[in-house]
Structures are given as structure tokens and as C-alpha cells.
Design a protein around this motif. Structure first.
Motif, PDB file in Angstrom:
ATOM      1  N   ASP A 103      -5.682 -48.719  21.000  1.00  0.00           N
ATOM      2  CA  ASP A 103      -6.715 -49.655  20.567  1.00  0.00           C
ATOM      3  C   ASP A 103      -7.040 -49.461  19.087  1.00  0.00           C
ATOM      4  N   PRO A 104      -6.046 -49.610  18.201  1.00  0.00           N
ATOM      5  CA  PRO A 104      -6.279 -49.352  16.777  1.00  0.00           C
ATOM      6  C   PRO A 104      -7.030 -50.502  16.106  1.00  0.00           C
ATOM      7  N   GLU A 105      -7.572 -50.197  14.961  1.00  0.00           N
ATOM      8  CA  GLU A 105      -8.241 -51.226  14.168  1.00  0.00           C
ATOM      9  C   GLU A 105      -7.236 -52.212  13.603  1.00  0.00           C
ATOM     10  N   VAL A 106      -6.066 -51.694  13.160  1.00  0.00           N
ATOM     11  CA  VAL A 106      -5.092 -52.509  12.449  1.00  0.00           C
ATOM     12  C   VAL A 106      -3.698 -52.227  12.990  1.00  0.00           C
ATOM     13  N   LEU A 107      -2.868 -53.262  13.088  1.00  0.00           N
ATOM     14  CA  LEU A 107      -1.434 -53.125  13.297  1.00  0.00           C
ATOM     15  C   LEU A 107      -0.760 -53.619  12.032  1.00  0.00           C
ATOM     16  N   VAL A 108      -0.015 -52.735  11.380  1.00  0.00           N
ATOM     17  CA  VAL A 108       0.623 -53.054  10.111  1.00  0.00           C
ATOM     18  C   VAL A 108       2.109 -53.253  10.338  1.00  0.00           C
ATOM     19  N   LEU A 109       2.632 -54.374   9.875  1.00  0.00           N
ATOM     20  CA  LEU A 109       4.074 -54.608   9.877  1.00  0.00           C
ATOM     21  C   LEU A 109       4.626 -54.043   8.578  1.00  0.00           C
ATOM     22  N   GLY A 110       5.408 -52.975   8.698  1.00  0.00           N
ATOM     23  CA  GLY A 110       5.941 -52.313   7.515  1.00  0.00           C
ATOM     24  C   GLY A 110       7.450 -52.414   7.447  1.00  0.00           C
ATOM     25  N   GLY A 111       8.042 -51.635   6.543  1.00  0.00           N
ATOM     26  CA  GLY A 111       9.481 -51.656   6.378  1.00  0.00           C
ATOM     27  C   GLY A 111       9.944 -52.845   5.544  1.00  0.00           C
ATOM     28  N   SER A 112      11.252 -53.032   5.492  1.00  0.00           N
ATOM     29  CA  SER A 112      11.814 -54.073   4.631  1.00  0.00           C
ATOM     30  C   SER A 112      11.440 -55.481   5.096  1.00  0.00           C
ATOM     31  N   LEU A 113      11.133 -55.657   6.384  1.00  0.00           N
ATOM     32  CA  LEU A 113      10.792 -56.995   6.886  1.00  0.00           C
ATOM     33  C   LEU A 113       9.344 -57.376   6.617  1.00  0.00           C
ATOM     34  N   ALA A 114       8.564 -56.451   6.051  1.00  0.00           N
ATOM     35  CA  ALA A 114       7.183 -56.794   5.703  1.00  0.00           C
ATOM     36  C   ALA A 114       7.131 -57.943   4.703  1.00  0.00           C
ATOM     37  N   ALA A 115       8.196 -58.110   3.912  1.00  0.00           N
ATOM     38  CA  ALA A 115       8.234 -59.197   2.938  1.00  0.00           C
ATOM     39  C   ALA A 115       8.245 -60.569   3.618  1.00  0.00           C
ATOM     40  N   TYR A 116       8.593 -60.603   4.915  1.00  0.00           N
ATOM     41  CA  TYR A 116       8.625 -61.859   5.662  1.00  0.00           C
ATOM     42  C   TYR A 116       7.400 -61.989   6.570  1.00  0.00           C
ATOM     43  N   GLY A 117       6.307 -61.371   6.163  1.00  0.00           N
ATOM     44  CA  GLY A 117       5.102 -61.364   6.978  1.00  0.00           C
ATOM     45  C   GLY A 117       4.581 -62.743   7.319  1.00  0.00           C
ATOM     46  N   ASP A 118       4.679 -63.703   6.395  1.00  0.00           N
ATOM     47  CA  ASP A 118       4.173 -65.049   6.661  1.00  0.00           C
ATOM     48  C   ASP A 118       4.903 -65.697   7.829  1.00  0.00           C
TER      49      ASP A 118
ATOM     50  N   LEU B  78      -0.462 -59.823  25.764  1.00  0.00           N
ATOM     51  CA  LEU B  78      -0.306 -58.465  26.272  1.00  0.00           C
ATOM     52  C   LEU B  78      -1.540 -57.587  26.099  1.00  0.00           C
ATOM     53  N   CYS B  79      -2.343 -57.851  25.081  1.00  0.00           N
ATOM     54  CA  CYS B  79      -3.419 -56.923  24.698  1.00  0.00           C
ATOM     55  C   CYS B  79      -4.791 -57.491  25.071  1.00  0.00           C
ATOM     56  N   LEU B  80      -5.639 -56.630  25.619  1.00  0.00           N
ATOM     57  CA  LEU B  80      -7.002 -57.040  25.934  1.00  0.00           C
ATOM     58  C   LEU B  80      -7.806 -57.295  24.666  1.00  0.00           C
ATOM     59  N   ARG B  81      -7.561 -56.500  23.639  1.00  0.00           N
ATOM     60  CA  ARG B  81      -8.225 -56.718  22.341  1.00  0.00           C
ATOM     61  C   ARG B  81      -7.169 -56.698  21.260  1.00  0.00           C
ATOM     62  N   MET B  82      -7.136 -57.729  20.453  1.00  0.00           N
ATOM     63  CA  MET B  82      -6.145 -57.817  19.387  1.00  0.00           C
ATOM     64  C   MET B  82      -6.606 -57.022  18.167  1.00  0.00           C
ATOM     65  N   PRO B  83      -5.743 -56.170  17.637  1.00  0.00           N
ATOM     66  CA  PRO B  83      -6.064 -55.543  16.347  1.00  0.00           C
ATOM     67  C   PRO B  83      -5.869 -56.547  15.220  1.00  0.00           C
ATOM     68  N   ARG B  84      -6.358 -56.216  14.082  1.00  0.00           N
ATOM     69  CA  ARG B  84      -6.075 -57.027  12.898  1.00  0.00           C
ATOM     70  C   ARG B  84      -4.617 -56.821  12.504  1.00  0.00           C
ATOM     71  N   LEU B  85      -3.906 -57.901  12.256  1.00  0.00           N
ATOM     72  CA  LEU B  85      -2.497 -57.822  11.894  1.00  0.00           C
ATOM     73  C   LEU B  85      -2.345 -57.988  10.390  1.00  0.00           C
ATOM     74  N   GLU B  86      -1.577 -57.100   9.785  1.00  0.00           N
ATOM     75  CA  GLU B  86      -1.335 -57.160   8.344  1.00  0.00           C
ATOM     76  C   GLU B  86       0.125 -56.848   8.059  1.00  0.00           C
ATOM     77  N   ALA B  87       0.639 -57.438   6.994  1.00  0.00           N
ATOM     78  CA  ALA B  87       1.949 -57.059   6.474  1.00  0.00           C
ATOM     79  C   ALA B  87       1.739 -56.035   5.374  1.00  0.00           C
ATOM     80  N   SER B  88       2.518 -54.989   5.393  1.00  0.00           N
ATOM     81  CA  SER B  88       2.364 -53.934   4.403  1.00  0.00           C
ATOM     82  C   SER B  88       2.602 -54.476   2.999  1.00  0.00           C
ATOM     83  N   THR B  89       1.749 -54.070   2.083  1.00  0.00           N
ATOM     84  CA  THR B  89       1.963 -54.402   0.671  1.00  0.00           C
ATOM     85  C   THR B  89       2.861 -53.366   0.000  1.00  0.00           C
ATOM     86  N   LEU B  90       3.176 -52.295   0.720  1.00  0.00           N
ATOM     87  CA  LEU B  90       4.016 -51.226   0.169  1.00  0.00           C
ATOM     88  C   LEU B  90       5.483 -51.436   0.492  1.00  0.00           C
ATOM     89  N   GLY B  91       5.753 -52.195   1.545  1.00  0.00           N
ATOM     90  CA  GLY B  91       7.113 -52.575   1.875  1.00  0.00           C
ATOM     91  C   GLY B  91       8.031 -51.398   2.149  1.00  0.00           C
TER      92      GLY B  91
END
Length: 386
Positions: free
Chosen positions: A307-322, A335-348
Motif C-alpha cells: 500500500d505505497p504512496e507512489v508507484l514509480v515507473l522507472g528504467g529506460s521506458l520511463a521516457a514513454y510514461g505518457d 486489481l488494487c483496493l487503493r490506487m497509489p499515485r502513478l509517476e514516471a521517473s524523471t531520472l530515467g
């Protein structure tokens, strides 16, 4: 502070508090007193000693109002350098920073999983030399090194590596100690270091997050209570032995789609599929949806447990976050009872090497605290390797 702390221990605590205040921006005696809550006489005495031992330097006074200009102090972040490394199957990245972890330059080498371990270590050495040359430093200036590796690591060794056949059993810390005997050395998992970077350098600095490393290989980094979570045996987040999740093979949907964008194909089939999906290709979008569905099966289970606050999409595919995040959100909603905030990594793709620099700064800071009551070491005294 324990009841048995002696005067030397109190002195060390004051030194560290003053160093932290100066590093945070308090640059005059008055500001340091305000930030630390210490007596002005104590701050003055300790600050003079820190200047004498090389931890602080005096900058040119600045006139602020009436009266004699106040002496300003600066943390000598350039007195040494830190090295961070990210060793993967297809890429090897090395970065160099000052003692605060501020990146100065970086070297990237392309590899393959078939590169022998001995050759991979030579590539690591060459990348370190590249960074030293670019910054005009030498090996004697290196205070701390943290290397992140794919696979399971422990006691400075790569205990198990599925991504690199010849990497299991490599004594990575031993190799670095032989070439950098005066530096502090630590080895960690690459995804765990990436999660450290997201917590420290990403937006908001959340107390809990799940980092979904999406690239040629997929990994997980977990942050709980503001710190990367390794688990009892250091394998938290390693799901490589759960084939039912179809986690390891998810990238094949993108690699084997055979769809190229109308704007022109590249040599990277994954990029071709993603770019074609952005252009609206139904075949490419279908392949991307299958890929995301496989990621969501695993990510949803981990999110439901932590149950994290944030789910971060990282790695090389973070550039395709949109493109990827809305599809991932749609799957996780089921799947999830509570959705975390979704973000694409700015660090890539640099996430793990930046996390290694953060860890190297912590490593050096931890060594300065030490277990003894004595004063901080002077810059002329090399740090003891571990």
C-alpha cells in the motif's frame, strides 16, 4: 545519545550538527547557532577547528546591514569525490560526484550479457578512469564507491545473477578494494539503489514507494519509512523465481511485435513498437497492452501488500510514461483496493547510478560518525577502507 556518552562523543555530535547546518545553507556563525541550537561560544570553537582540519573553509565576508561583515563558511564538498556505478547486462554506467553527491560527470559503456566477468571488470575500471580524467582528479581523491549490480548481492559479492551468465560469484567489492585501497566500498542491488534515488531526488520525497524498473530487464525497488527495503536476507522485491507472474518474459511482447512507426524504423524493436503505438498503430497498441498487463499482475500484487504512496515507473521506458502510465493505471484499477499515485521517473535510465552516488555520500557520512568519541578526521588522513 546514550547515558554513557563522554565529552568526546558530545564534541563529535556537535561537529556533525554544524557540518549538516553548513551543508544545508547556514553560512554564518549566527545562522549556524540558529539552525543547531548550540551556544554561540561552542559553535565558534568547533567551527574554527573544522576550518583548521579542512572540513570547512572561510569564504569572503558579505556586508549585511551595519557593523562588521560576518565571516561565511562553506563545506568543502570538493575535498574528495565519490564514485557510483550501475552494472547491468547491456549497459555499464559510472558517475563521479563531490562529497554531497552532486554529479560532476558520467561515463557509459555498452556491453552484452555474454561479456566475461574479467572483461566486465576491466570495463568498469576504464569507466572510472574516464570520470577521473574528465574531472581532473586521481584515484587518491576517491573517498567512497558504491556499485550497483543486477542480481542478488551480499557481502560485497554477486551471489546470483540470471541476467549475466558469468557474473555469479564475482567478488566485486574485492576487485574495487584492490584498485582503490583508501576508499570506502559498498555493493548493492541496482533496483534498490534506484529506489533510493527516487526517494531522495524524485518529487515529493515520499515515505513509501514501489519502483517498477522497466527496461530490457524488469525489477522492483521498495521504499518503506523513507528508506530502501532489502528484507532480512537482502532479496526483498526479487520475483525472478515466480514464472507464473510472467514477469521476466514481458518484454518479449514489445521486442517481437514486428511493428515499426511510420516515421521510420530504428535498430531498437522496443522503441519501434512504442513509437508505433504512440502513432496509433492497433498492432503496436495491442502489444503494449499485453506488456502492461504482465507488469500490472506483479505490480498490483506488490502494491496491494505494501500500500505505497507512489508507484514509480522507472528504467529506460520511463521516457514513454505518457503512453504507458494510463494503460498501467487502467489495469491496476482492476486489481488494487487503493490506487497509489502513478509517476514516471524523471531520472530515467540513470536512476541506479544516481542512487549509487546517494549511497556513497551516506557511506562517507556514516564513516565520519564512527563509533569512537574522537574528533572528525582531517582531510590529510585517508578514510579506512571496509
Amino acid at each position: 545519545m546514550s547515558a554513557g556518552t563522554d565529552l568526546g562523543g558530545l564534541r563529535r555530535i556537535n561537529e556533525l550538527a554544524i557540518l549538516a547546518a553548513v551543508r544545508a545553507g547556514a553560512d554564518t556563525l549566527t545562522e549556524v547557532v540558529r539552525e543547531t541550537g548550540l551556544a554561540r561560544a561552542s559553535v565558534g570553537e568547533v567551527t574554527r577547528d573544522l576550518v583548521a582540519s579542512g572540513w570547512l573553509s572561510e569564504a569572503a565576508p558579505v556586508v549585511r546591514g551595519r557593523g562588521r561583515p560576518a565571516v561565511r563558511y562553506e563545506y568543502r564538498a570538493g575535498a574528495g569525490v565519490l564514485i557510483g556505478a550501475d552494472i547491468g547486462a547491456f549497459n555499464l554506467r559510472v558517475a563521479i560526484s563531490d562529497l554531497t553527491g552532486h554529479r560532476l560527470t558520467q561515463s557509459r559503456r555498452f556491453t552484452t550479457p555474454e561479456v566475461p566477468a574479467r572483461q566486465r571488470l576491466k570495463i568498469l575500471d576504464a569507466a572510472i578512469n574516464d570520470c577521473l580524467r574528465d574531472t581532473g582528479r586521481d584515484r587518491g581523491d576517491i573517498w567512497g564507491v558504491v556499485a550497483g549490480s543486477t542480481g542478488r548481492v551480499g557481502d560485497g559479492r554477486v551471489l546470483l545473477s540470471a541476467a549475466i551468465p558469468d557474473w555469479t560469484g564475482v567478488d566485486l567489492a574485492g576487485h574495487l578494494r584492490r584498485s582503490l585501497p583508501d576508499a570506502l566500498i559498498a555493493i548493492d542491488n541496482d533496483s534498490r539503489l534506484a529506489s533510493l534515488a527516487e526517494q531522495k531526488l524524485g518529487p515529493g520525497r515520499p515515505e513509501s514507494l514501489v519502483l517498477l524498473q522497466a527496461g530490457r530487464r524488469t525489477g522492483l525497488g521498495l521504499v518503506i519509512n523513507g528508506r530502501p527495503h532489502a528484507g532480512f536476507g537482502g532479496v526483498a522485491g526479487d520475483l525472478s523465481r515466480f514464472p507464473a507472474l510472467k514477469w521476466e518474459g514481458a518484454m518479449e511482447y514489445l521486442q517481437q511485435s514486428g511493428v515499426a512507426p511510420t516515421s521510420g524504423a530504428t535498430k531498437d524493436p522496443v522503441a519501434d513498437t512504442l513509437n508505433a503505438a504512440i502513432e496509433g498503430s492497433p498492432e503496436a497498441l495491442a502489444a503494449v497492452r499485453r506488456y502492461i498487463r504482465m507488469l500490472a499482475n506483479t505490480a498490483g500484487a506488490v502494491v496491494s501488500i505494501l500500500d505505497p504512496e507512489v508507484l514509480v515507473l522507472g528504467g529506460s521506458l520511463a521516457a514513454y510514461g505518457d503512453l504507458l502510465l494510463p494503460l498501467l493505471a487502467a489495469e491496476l484499477e482492476l486489481l488494487c483496493l487503493r490506487m497509489p499515485r502513478l509517476e514516471a521517473s524523471t531520472l530515467g535510465a540513470d536512476c541506479a547510478v544516481l542512487g549509487a552516488l546517494c549511497a556513497a555520500a551516506e557511506l562517507v557520512d556514516g564513516a565520519l560518525i564512527g563509533s569512537g568519541p574522537g574528533p572528525l578526521p582531517t582531510h590529510a588522513r585517508p578514510l579506512v577502507s571496509i
